[in-house]
Design a protein around this motif. Sequence first.
Motif, PDB file in Angstrom:
ATOM      1  N   VAL A  89       0.858  -1.174   0.000  1.00 26.22           N
ATOM      2  CA  VAL A  89       0.000   0.000   0.000  1.00 26.22           C
ATOM      3  C   VAL A  89       0.899   1.230   0.000  1.00 26.22           C
ATOM      4  O   VAL A  89       1.551   1.532   1.002  1.00 26.22           O
ATOM      5  N   GLU A 130      -8.802   1.393  -1.734  1.00 24.20           N
ATOM      6  CA  GLU A 130      -8.339   0.287  -2.572  1.00 24.20           C
ATOM      7  C   GLU A 130      -7.762  -0.840  -1.723  1.00 24.20           C
ATOM      8  O   GLU A 130      -8.004  -2.021  -1.994  1.00 24.20           O
ATOM      9  N   ALA A 131      -6.990  -0.479  -0.720  1.00 22.84           N
ATOM     10  CA  ALA A 131      -6.387  -1.493   0.146  1.00 22.84           C
ATOM     11  C   ALA A 131      -7.460  -2.273   0.908  1.00 22.84           C
ATOM     12  O   ALA A 131      -7.408  -3.507   0.976  1.00 22.84           O
ATOM     13  N   GLY A 148      -0.869  -5.652  -5.185  1.00 26.66           N
ATOM     14  CA  GLY A 148      -0.842  -4.203  -5.218  1.00 26.66           C
ATOM     15  C   GLY A 148       0.141  -3.761  -6.278  1.00 26.66           C
ATOM     16  O   GLY A 148       0.492  -4.547  -7.159  1.00 26.66           O
ATOM     17  N   TYR A 175      -1.485  -0.678  -3.983  1.00 16.01           N
ATOM     18  CA  TYR A 175      -2.734   0.048  -3.803  1.00 16.01           C
ATOM     19  C   TYR A 175      -2.381   1.444  -3.319  1.00 16.01           C
ATOM     20  O   TYR A 175      -1.623   1.595  -2.367  1.00 16.01           O
TER      21      TYR A 175
END
Length: 122
Positions: free
Chosen positions: A8, A38-39, A31, A33
């Motif tokens: 992330v 989003e994460a 990812g 992200y």
Amino acid sequence: MAKPVLLVEDELFVALDVQMTVEDAGLSVDGPYGSLAEALDAMERQPPGFYLCAILDVRLRDGEVFPAADRLAQAGVPIIFHSGHADRQGLEDRYPGALVCAKPCAPRTLRARLDDVIQAAG
């Protein structure tokens, strides 16, 4: 197959650099992200404990990463905070066992933290 590393990070070039470091260690990446939303969405699609570990930037474009970090910690997923805005002591107090790499961080330093996680998981 080894578990992936959750990445992330909202800065594209930093994310690509971290991804390359993880992949050079022989691991896969889920990812990167770039936002908390989003994460969290990615984490919702996976069972608890899906990730080998998570590499998290603290400040993202839509807020701080702590809701995701809380979920990961509850699932027992090791966390490596990789941030230029990290309060090391605060993070270590809130997330016992978490590792902190202040940005900018040399790839070998991040790789050493990954090796620590792999060794602990082994």
